[in-house]
Design a protein around this motif. Structure first.
Motif, PDB file in Angstrom:
ATOM      1  N   VAL A   1       1.403   9.969  74.464  1.00  0.00           N
ATOM      2  CA  VAL A   1       0.230   9.648  74.929  1.00  0.00           C
ATOM      3  C   VAL A   1       0.040   8.103  75.209  1.00  0.00           C
ATOM      4  O   VAL A   1       0.499   7.344  73.725  1.00  0.00           O
ATOM      5  CB  VAL A   1      -1.265  10.528  74.924  1.00  0.00           C
ATOM      6  CG1 VAL A   1      -2.416   9.958  75.251  1.00  0.00           C
ATOM      7  CG2 VAL A   1      -0.776  11.774  75.137  1.00  0.00           C
TER       8      VAL A   1
ATOM      9  N   GLY B   1      -6.452  11.657  83.620  1.00  0.00           N
ATOM     10  CA  GLY B   1      -4.939  11.996  82.747  1.00  0.00           C
ATOM     11  C   GLY B   1      -3.936  12.116  83.861  1.00  0.00           C
ATOM     12  O   GLY B   1      -4.235  12.823  84.745  1.00  0.00           O
TER      13      GLY B   1
ATOM     14  N   ARG C   1       0.573  12.713  84.445  1.00  0.00           N
ATOM     15  CA  ARG C   1       1.546  13.511  83.385  1.00  0.00           C
ATOM     16  C   ARG C   1       2.917  13.559  84.092  1.00  0.00           C
ATOM     17  O   ARG C   1       3.022  13.611  85.248  1.00  0.00           O
ATOM     18  CB  ARG C   1       1.247  15.042  83.661  1.00  0.00           C
ATOM     19  CG  ARG C   1       1.353  16.288  82.571  1.00  0.00           C
ATOM     20  CD  ARG C   1       2.959  16.664  83.531  1.00  0.00           C
ATOM     21  NE  ARG C   1       3.498  17.531  83.452  1.00  0.00           N
ATOM     22  CZ  ARG C   1       4.304  18.667  83.595  1.00  0.00           C
ATOM     23  NH1 ARG C   1       4.249  17.986  85.385  1.00  0.00           N
ATOM     24  NH2 ARG C   1       4.765  19.525  83.913  1.00  0.00           N
TER      25      ARG C   1
ATOM     26  N   ASP D   1       6.550  14.328  83.154  1.00  0.00           N
ATOM     27  CA  ASP D   1       8.031  15.710  82.124  1.00  0.00           C
ATOM     28  C   ASP D   1       8.978  15.033  81.782  1.00  0.00           C
ATOM     29  O   ASP D   1       9.701  14.218  82.610  1.00  0.00           O
ATOM     30  CB  ASP D   1       7.919  17.034  82.314  1.00  0.00           C
ATOM     31  CG  ASP D   1       7.816  17.507  83.847  1.00  0.00           C
ATOM     32  OD1 ASP D   1       8.018  15.976  84.691  1.00  0.00           O
ATOM     33  OD2 ASP D   1       8.287  17.995  84.510  1.00  0.00           O
TER      34      ASP D   1
ATOM     35  N   PHE E   1       0.847  11.127  80.154  1.00  0.00           N
ATOM     36  CA  PHE E   1       0.768  12.123  79.035  1.00  0.00           C
ATOM     37  C   PHE E   1       2.727  12.546  79.453  1.00  0.00           C
ATOM     38  O   PHE E   1       2.770  12.724  80.986  1.00  0.00           O
ATOM     39  CB  PHE E   1       0.315  13.212  79.640  1.00  0.00           C
ATOM     40  CG  PHE E   1      -1.317  13.191  79.235  1.00  0.00           C
ATOM     41  CD1 PHE E   1      -1.408  12.527  77.932  1.00  0.00           C
ATOM     42  CD2 PHE E   1      -2.050  13.933  80.019  1.00  0.00           C
ATOM     43  CE1 PHE E   1      -3.432  12.888  77.596  1.00  0.00           C
ATOM     44  CE2 PHE E   1      -3.363  14.367  79.738  1.00  0.00           C
ATOM     45  CZ  PHE E   1      -3.917  13.388  78.863  1.00  0.00           C
TER      46      PHE E   1
ATOM     47  N   GLN F   1       4.901  14.435  78.526  1.00  0.00           N
ATOM     48  CA  GLN F   1       4.764  15.766  77.607  1.00  0.00           C
ATOM     49  C   GLN F   1       6.405  16.059  77.626  1.00  0.00           C
ATOM     50  O   GLN F   1       7.490  15.913  78.333  1.00  0.00           O
ATOM     51  CB  GLN F   1       4.501  16.851  78.868  1.00  0.00           C
ATOM     52  CG  GLN F   1       5.045  17.344  80.040  1.00  0.00           C
ATOM     53  CD  GLN F   1       4.905  19.136  79.927  1.00  0.00           C
ATOM     54  OE1 GLN F   1       3.742  19.109  80.686  1.00  0.00           O
ATOM     55  NE2 GLN F   1       6.508  19.252  79.630  1.00  0.00           N
TER      56      GLN F   1
ATOM     57  N   ALA G   1       3.518  21.488  77.548  1.00  0.00           N
ATOM     58  CA  ALA G   1       1.939  21.298  77.942  1.00  0.00           C
ATOM     59  C   ALA G   1       1.578  22.588  76.833  1.00  0.00           C
ATOM     60  O   ALA G   1       0.907  21.655  76.817  1.00  0.00           O
ATOM     61  CB  ALA G   1       2.255  21.735  79.618  1.00  0.00           C
TER      62      ALA G   1
ATOM     63  N   VAL H   1      -7.010  15.934  86.139  1.00  0.00           N
ATOM     64  CA  VAL H   1      -5.726  15.704  85.432  1.00  0.00           C
ATOM     65  C   VAL H   1      -4.776  15.516  86.240  1.00  0.00           C
ATOM     66  O   VAL H   1      -4.960  16.835  87.288  1.00  0.00           O
ATOM     67  CB  VAL H   1      -5.020  16.191  83.717  1.00  0.00           C
ATOM     68  CG1 VAL H   1      -5.408  17.640  84.490  1.00  0.00           C
ATOM     69  CG2 VAL H   1      -3.949  16.678  83.329  1.00  0.00           C
TER      70      VAL H   1
ATOM     71  N   GLY I   1      -0.497  16.431  87.794  1.00  0.00           N
ATOM     72  CA  GLY I   1       0.844  16.015  87.558  1.00  0.00           C
ATOM     73  C   GLY I   1       2.004  15.492  88.986  1.00  0.00           C
ATOM     74  O   GLY I   1       1.411  16.748  89.919  1.00  0.00           O
TER      75      GLY I   1
ATOM     76  N   PHE J   1       2.983  23.081  83.523  1.00  0.00           N
ATOM     77  CA  PHE J   1       1.681  22.056  83.995  1.00  0.00           C
ATOM     78  C   PHE J   1       0.677  22.855  83.823  1.00  0.00           C
ATOM     79  O   PHE J   1      -0.778  22.786  83.562  1.00  0.00           O
ATOM     80  CB  PHE J   1       1.798  20.974  85.230  1.00  0.00           C
ATOM     81  CG  PHE J   1       0.096  20.685  85.528  1.00  0.00           C
ATOM     82  CD1 PHE J   1       0.313  19.139  84.532  1.00  0.00           C
ATOM     83  CD2 PHE J   1      -0.338  20.490  86.572  1.00  0.00           C
ATOM     84  CE1 PHE J   1      -0.775  18.211  84.841  1.00  0.00           C
ATOM     85  CE2 PHE J   1      -1.082  19.761  86.587  1.00  0.00           C
ATOM     86  CZ  PHE J   1      -1.455  18.245  85.921  1.00  0.00           C
TER      87      PHE J   1
ATOM     88  N   MET K   1      -1.755  22.522  81.255  1.00  0.00           N
ATOM     89  CA  MET K   1      -3.228  22.245  81.243  1.00  0.00           C
ATOM     90  C   MET K   1      -4.206  22.120  82.006  1.00  0.00           C
ATOM     91  O   MET K   1      -5.423  21.911  81.854  1.00  0.00           O
ATOM     92  CB  MET K   1      -2.352  19.874  81.678  1.00  0.00           C
ATOM     93  CG  MET K   1      -2.064  20.244  80.685  1.00  0.00           C
ATOM     94  SD  MET K   1      -1.001  18.195  80.573  1.00  0.00           S
ATOM     95  CE  MET K   1       0.517  17.760  79.593  1.00  0.00           C
TER      96      MET K   1
END
Ligand SMILES: [Zn+2]
Ligand SMILES: [Zn+2]
Length: 381
Positions: free
Chosen positions: A54, A67, A69, A71, A125, A127, A136, A153, A155, A326, A329
Motif C-alpha cells: 500500500v 483507494g 487498486r 492486482d 493498493f 494486491q 483482496a 475504492v 479497480g 475485488f 473490497m
C-alpha cells in the motif's frame, strides 16, 4: 503531462511480464513497486495480506480519501507469445494483464505525486493473488480499510472484448459469484452381472446430472440469471465392475445472494434425494469462492463521469459471468470495478489465453482514468 511517463513505464511493464509470479509469491514484483513508491516520497506499507503493498499519498488538509487498486499476480499457464519480453519462468505467465494494471497504477502514483492537483489522501493498493486465491479478501481481513480508510475504492481491469479507448462500467452486478462443488456418490461396488446385489453409483450419477440441470430452469425465476455447469464425472475402471464411487463436479455462477442460496440448497437436497433413491450415500463439498462483484450505483456514476473526461465512456449493458476478488473490497467499501477496453483494430486475444498480451497502447488511458478518479473525488476547494 502523462505522456513523458509512458516509455519507462512500458519498459517496467515488460520487465514485470518477463518475471511473472503466482499468487502470494509476488515478492520481486511487490519489491519493485515498493521501491518505486518510496522513490516518489509516498508512505509505503508492505506485507499486507501476504505480499500486498500500500502506498499512501496525502496532499492539502482535507480528510477525504480514495483507494485505487491493481492486482499483481500471474497465472499458471505456459506463455506462447514468442515476445522478446516473454515469461522467463516456465509455467507462469501474465495472461490476465495484471502486469499492465501494476504499471498503470504506478503511473498514476507518479503523476499525482508530482502534480498534486488534489486535496486529501490517495491510497494505492497493490494486491496479491487475484487468480482464485483471494488476495483482496486477505487484505480486507487484515484491516485494509481500517488502516487506510477510503470513501471510495476503484479497480480497473483491461477488457479484450471492448475496443481500446473505451471504458465501461455499470451500477450493480458487474462480475459473477463463483462457487465450485464436488458430489461423491458411494455404493459398495460389485459384479456388473449381478445388479440386484450392487447399488449403482453410475446410474445415480446419471440421474444426478439430469436433476442438477433442472435447478436453474425450475427453481430460479426466468428474470434472474445463473449458471450451473457440470464439468467432471469420474468413476469406474473396467467393463464388468460396478464401481463403488462416482464423483460429479462443477461450477455455479450467480449475481444475487438469494439465488446463490437457493441453488446450494437445491443441490444438497437433490444429491440427498438421488442418493436415497439409488441406495448410495452422497457427500457434498460445496465451496463458495468469490462473491459477486457489485458496484455501488453512485460510485459507478462517478466512474462514468471521470471516464468521460479521458475516453469513450459507456454503461456496460450486462455483467460478465467470470469472477473477480475485488468483490471483497466492494463488500467493505463503496466503489466500482471498471473495464478498460484494450482490443486492437485487428482484433484481440482473450484473457487467460497463452497468446494474450496487455496492450501498451492503453497504458496512458488507464493512468488518466486513475488520475481523473482521484482528482474528481478529491477536488480542491
Ligand atoms: Zn484472470
Ligand atoms: Zn485479471
Amino acid at each position: 503531462m502523462i505522456d513523458d511517463l509512458l516509455e519507462p513505464l512500458i519498459a517496467f511493464r515488460r520487465d514485470i511480464h518477463a518475471h511473472p509470479e503466482l499468487g502470494f509469491c509476488e515478492h520481486r514484483t511487490a519489491g519493485r513497486i515498493a521501491e518505486q513508491l518510496r522513490a516518489l516520497g509516498l508512505e509505503v506499507h508492505e506485507g499486507i495480506g501476504g505480499t500486498g503493498v500500500v502506498g499512501v499519498l496525502k496532499n492539502g488538509t482535507s480528510t477525504r480519501s480514495i483507494g485505487l487498486r491493481a492486482d499483481m499476480d500471474a497465472l499458471p499457464i505456459h506463455e506462447q507469445t514468442n515476445l522478446p519480453y516473454a515469461s522467463k519462468t516456465h509455467g507462469s505467465f501474465h495472461g490476465c494483464g495484471h502486469d499492465g494494471h501494476v504499471a498503470m497504477l504506478l503511473g498514476a502514483a507518479q503523476h499525482l505525486a508530482r502534480s498534486r492537483n488534489f486535496d486529501g489522501t490517495v491510497n494505492f493498493f497493490f494486491q496479491p493473488a487475484e487468480e482464485g486465491l483471494g488476495g483482496a479478501r486477505e487484505m480486507v481481513k487484515e484491516g485494509l480499510f481500517e488502516r487506510f480508510p477510503c470513501e471510495r475504492v476503484f479497480g480497473l481491469h483491461n477488457w479484450p472484448d471492448l475496443p481500446a479507448g473505451t471504458i465501461a462500467t455499470r451500477p450493480g452486478p458487474i462480475m459473477a459469484a463463483a462457487d465450485r462443488f464436488e458430489i461423491s456418490l458411494e455404493g459398495r461396488g460389485g459384479h456388473a452381472a449381478i445388479p440386484q446385489d450392487t447399488p449403482d453409483a453410475i446410474l445415480a450419477a446419471a440421474s444426478l446430472v439430469t436433476q442438477l440441470n433442472s435447478i436453474v430452469a425450475r427453481r430460479i425465476a426466468p428474470t434472474a440469471s445463473a449458471v450451473l455447469s457440470i464439468t467432471q464425472i469420474h468413476g469406474g475402471h473396467t467393463h464388468n465392475v460396478i464401481p463403488a464411487e462416482v464423483s460429479v463436479s462443477g461450477t455455479v455462477r450467480t449475481f444475487d445472494a438469494a439465488v446463490r442460496d437457493v441453488i446450494e440448497d437445491a443441490l444438497r437436497k437433490i444429491a440427498a434425494g438421488v442418493a436415497m433413491a439409488h441406495d448410495v450415500t452422497a457427500h457434498v463439498d460445496y465451496q463458495r469462492c468469490y462473491p459477486a462483484t457489485i458496484n455501488d450505483a453512485q460510485a459507478a456514476q462517478e466512474a462514468l463521469e471521470a471516464a468521460r473526461t479521458v475516453g469513450n465512456a459507456q454503461i456496460a449493458p450486462e455483467p460478465a459471468f467470470t469472477s473477480e476478488d475485488f468483490a471483497f473490497m466492494l463488500q467493505a467499501c463503496q466503489g466500482a470495478y471498471i473495464w478498460l477496453g484494450q482490443a486492437k483494430a485487428e482484433g484481440s486475444v482473450p484473457l487467460h489465453n497463452p497468446h494474450y498480451d496487455f496492450n501498451d497502447d492503453v497504458l496512458g488511458l488507464g493512468i488518466r482514468l486513475h488520475v481523473a478518479l482521484a482528482e474528481r473525488h478529491l477536488a480542491k476547494g
